[in-house]
Scaffold this active site. Sequence first.
Site, PDB file in Angstrom:
ATOM      1  N   LYS A  22     -23.961   8.974  18.179  1.00  0.00           N
ATOM      2  CA  LYS A  22     -24.370   9.057  16.769  1.00  0.00           C
ATOM      3  C   LYS A  22     -24.443   7.674  16.139  1.00  0.00           C
ATOM      4  CE  LYS A  22     -21.008   9.974  13.604  1.00  0.00           C
ATOM      5  NZ  LYS A  22     -20.873   8.970  12.555  1.00  0.00           N
ATOM      6  N   ASN A  23     -23.381   6.884  16.344  1.00  0.00           N
ATOM      7  CA  ASN A  23     -23.299   5.599  15.650  1.00  0.00           C
ATOM      8  C   ASN A  23     -24.231   4.537  16.222  1.00  0.00           C
ATOM      9  OD1 ASN A  23     -21.510   6.760  13.944  1.00  0.00           O
ATOM     10  ND2 ASN A  23     -19.674   5.784  14.792  1.00  0.00           N
ATOM     11  N   CYS A 117     -15.227   7.849   0.673  1.00  0.00           N
ATOM     12  CA  CYS A 117     -15.310   9.070   1.466  1.00  0.00           C
ATOM     13  C   CYS A 117     -13.904   9.442   1.881  1.00  0.00           C
ATOM     14  CB  CYS A 117     -16.221   8.891   2.666  1.00  0.00           C
ATOM     15  SG  CYS A 117     -15.505   7.972   3.997  1.00  0.00           S
ATOM     16  N   ARG A 122     -14.389   2.411   1.558  1.00  0.00           N
ATOM     17  CA  ARG A 122     -15.579   2.006   2.306  1.00  0.00           C
ATOM     18  C   ARG A 122     -16.694   1.398   1.440  1.00  0.00           C
ATOM     19  NH1 ARG A 122     -17.020   6.492   6.653  1.00  0.00           N
ATOM     20  NH2 ARG A 122     -17.816   4.718   7.790  1.00  0.00           N
ATOM     21  N   ASP A 306     -12.030   5.394  15.727  1.00  0.00           N
ATOM     22  CA  ASP A 306     -12.665   6.708  15.879  1.00  0.00           C
ATOM     23  C   ASP A 306     -12.015   7.556  16.978  1.00  0.00           C
ATOM     24  OD1 ASP A 306     -14.373   6.060  13.848  1.00  0.00           O
ATOM     25  OD2 ASP A 306     -16.075   5.588  15.137  1.00  0.00           O
ATOM     26  N   ARG A 398     -21.271  16.982  12.470  1.00  0.00           N
ATOM     27  CA  ARG A 398     -21.871  15.697  12.109  1.00  0.00           C
ATOM     28  C   ARG A 398     -21.882  14.761  13.319  1.00  0.00           C
ATOM     29  NH1 ARG A 398     -19.023  12.614   8.023  1.00  0.00           N
ATOM     30  NH2 ARG A 398     -20.623  11.210   8.728  1.00  0.00           N
TER      31      ARG A 398
HETATM   32  N1  EPU Z   1     -15.625  -2.797   4.516  1.00  0.00           N
HETATM   33  C1  EPU Z   1     -15.588  -3.456   3.316  1.00  0.00           C
HETATM   34  N2  EPU Z   1     -16.779  -3.937   2.809  1.00  0.00           N
HETATM   35  C2  EPU Z   1     -17.958  -3.761   3.444  1.00  0.00           C
HETATM   36  C3  EPU Z   1     -17.980  -3.077   4.664  1.00  0.00           C
HETATM   37  C4  EPU Z   1     -16.797  -2.602   5.187  1.00  0.00           C
HETATM   38  O1  EPU Z   1     -14.534  -3.632   2.720  1.00  0.00           O
HETATM   39  O2  EPU Z   1     -18.980  -4.216   2.923  1.00  0.00           O
HETATM   40  C5  EPU Z   1     -14.360  -2.303   5.095  1.00  0.00           C
HETATM   41  C6  EPU Z   1     -14.332  -0.788   5.251  1.00  0.00           C
HETATM   42  O3  EPU Z   1     -13.948  -0.154   4.047  1.00  0.00           O
HETATM   43  C7  EPU Z   1     -13.335  -0.600   6.382  1.00  0.00           C
HETATM   44  C8  EPU Z   1     -13.607  -1.824   7.266  1.00  0.00           C
HETATM   45  O4  EPU Z   1     -14.269  -2.787   6.426  1.00  0.00           O
HETATM   46  O5  EPU Z   1     -12.038  -0.661   5.876  1.00  0.00           O
HETATM   47  C9  EPU Z   1     -14.465  -1.560   8.476  1.00  0.00           C
HETATM   48  O6  EPU Z   1     -15.584  -0.784   8.107  1.00  0.00           O
HETATM   49  P1  EPU Z   1     -16.977  -0.866   8.844  1.00  0.00           P
HETATM   50  O7  EPU Z   1     -17.970  -1.425   7.902  1.00  0.00           O
HETATM   51  O8  EPU Z   1     -16.847  -1.497  10.173  1.00  0.00           O
HETATM   52  O9  EPU Z   1     -17.276   0.686   9.033  1.00  0.00           O
HETATM   53  P2  EPU Z   1     -18.687   1.352   8.963  1.00  0.00           P
HETATM   54  O10 EPU Z   1     -19.686   0.401   9.483  1.00  0.00           O
HETATM   55  O11 EPU Z   1     -18.904   1.942   7.627  1.00  0.00           O
HETATM   56  C10 EPU Z   1     -18.717   2.340  11.386  1.00  0.00           C
HETATM   57  C11 EPU Z   1     -18.820   3.693  11.992  1.00  0.00           C
HETATM   58  C12 EPU Z   1     -17.527   4.462  11.729  1.00  0.00           C
HETATM   59  C13 EPU Z   1     -16.389   3.673  12.378  1.00  0.00           C
HETATM   60  C14 EPU Z   1     -16.345   2.257  11.799  1.00  0.00           C
HETATM   61  C15 EPU Z   1     -15.287   1.375  12.446  1.00  0.00           C
HETATM   62  C16 EPU Z   1     -21.178   4.148  11.859  1.00  0.00           C
HETATM   63  C17 EPU Z   1     -22.288   4.930  11.273  1.00  0.00           C
HETATM   64  N3  EPU Z   1     -19.954   4.394  11.401  1.00  0.00           N
HETATM   65  O12 EPU Z   1     -18.510   2.544   9.991  1.00  0.00           O
HETATM   66  O13 EPU Z   1     -17.665   5.713  12.374  1.00  0.00           O
HETATM   67  O14 EPU Z   1     -15.165   4.316  12.125  1.00  0.00           O
HETATM   68  O15 EPU Z   1     -17.628   1.630  11.970  1.00  0.00           O
HETATM   69  O16 EPU Z   1     -15.482   1.295  13.796  1.00  0.00           O
HETATM   70  O17 EPU Z   1     -21.401   3.335  12.751  1.00  0.00           O
HETATM   71  C18 EPU Z   1     -17.181   7.995  12.736  1.00  0.00           C
HETATM   72  O18 EPU Z   1     -18.090   8.012  13.569  1.00  0.00           O
HETATM   73  O19 EPU Z   1     -16.343   8.931  12.610  1.00  0.00           O
HETATM   74  C19 EPU Z   1     -17.041   6.835  11.849  1.00  0.00           C
HETATM   75  C20 EPU Z   1     -16.363   6.865  10.711  1.00  0.00           C
END
Ligand code: EPU
Length: 432
Positions: A22-23, A117, A122, A306, A398
């Site tokens: 998915k990711n 969320c 996030r 995850d 999802r």
């Molecule tokens: N963060 C910030 N500011 C930003 C972006 C992120 O503070 O602009 C923080 C987030 O709040 C979090 C940390 O940085 O505390 C890491 O977040 P990241 O941005 O890496 O997460 P994401 O890109 O939103 C993806 C996956 C998640 C997975 C995380 C961490 C996708 C679509 N989602 O989320 O997947 O947990 O990376 O590996 O790629 C899941 O599949 O269940 C899922 C939540």
Amino acid sequence: MDSIIIQGGKPLQGSITASGAKNAALPLLAAAILADEPVIFHRMPHLRDISTMLTLLANQGADVSIDDKEQIRVDTTGSTRAEAPYELVKTMRASALVLGPLLARFGTAMVSLPGGCAIGARPIDMHLKGLEAMGAEIHVEQGNVYADAKNGLKGAPVVFSNVTVTGTENLMMAAVLARGDTTLENAAREPEVVGLAESLRQMGASIEGDGTDCIRIQGVDRLSGGTLTVVSDRIETGTYLAAGLITGGDVTVTDTDAGMLEAYLERLSEAGAHIETGNDWIRCRANGRLRGISIETSPHPGFPTDLQAQFMAIMCVAEGKSVISETIFENRFMHVQELQRMGANIQLDGHTAIVQGVEHLSGAPVMATDLRASASLVLAGLAAEGKTSVSRVYHIDRGYERIEEKLKRLGANIERITPSEHMVYGGQVVNF
Ligand code: EPU
């Protein structure tokens, strides 16, 4: 709303195939916005989040179709609306992944702010700062991000203050059509980021350093279409391996890549699992109860957040104590209370959960709260004595393709109950 009913206590045995991730699939679909030709996707998982992303692209004017081999074709050449409205973004935060590509392609974009969320706040501030560094003017009004780069984006050095997976992907996609060079420092090294970089290169992008914490991108004039393949789902793989281990079974996952799961497999092995790996398969066996060991989540190549909930489910029935620290998301322990309802001995202390393994969990009605938490409840149900019903399984849908079918193939006693199969009897809902 569907429920999953599990009659637990049966060791799972056998082999199943991993789906596309998915990711990895979500950023790949967003990348179709950058191509000036149609893009065809192999191994696209059948998931609710994928449907949401396809709806989002269709809403922008893209032509989306599925051929008889179940390959998805996306042609964004006729897209006209550079926007991602709240109705879609609110159901899937990853919708924010279209921001970089829309800005690169149209010089303007309106993307609703995803908001918080279940697992944490996030924010997407790092995505926005990176785009500003590349010359975009950004303002947030009434919950929407308005971004403009009338003269096009220009390459820039970007240093992320924290590792962000979708942030790295968003900026990488914005940079491939920008003028000049971009460097992304403290970039995410997740396999899904590498999968995206490989696909973008296939489309004509110039990217180096993916898989390290410094990615260098040289802007090009155009990206072509082509056929892209989604990398295998390491989190799904890890979940099915956990299903084998928690039931004292023997499960092999094929079409997967052990190299993507090193930290996880190391920890399982430390806990006493027997692990064998081949080119594209992983086999995990448990000889009796595993041992409690401690983990801390961290960005790749560390232990993936995850898989934290699924690992905790295993630790609930392991021998001894395990300390599980969650460092990525502030609220990713929502499975704890539900696991406690099944007899798990877990104490929470801020971002740490202390699990004292018990010999048996007992089946109970539990409620899914987010995607990975739900998966951990299914795992606990497979190990528990008696019947477990997991409600609100739309969370699982999802991210897991036909989870009950795959688990059934491994011998699990598991059924999905849809509301039409519920019977109201004497004021009570009875499953049959
Ligand atoms: N963060 C910030 N500011 C930003 C972006 C992120 O503070 O602009 C923080 C987030 O709040 C979090 C940390 O940085 O505390 C890491 O977040 P990241 O941005 O890496 O997460 P994401 O890109 O939103 C993806 C996956 C998640 C997975 C995380 C961490 C996708 C679509 N989602 O989320 O997947 O947990 O990376 O590996 O790629 C899941 O599949 O269940 C899922 C939540």
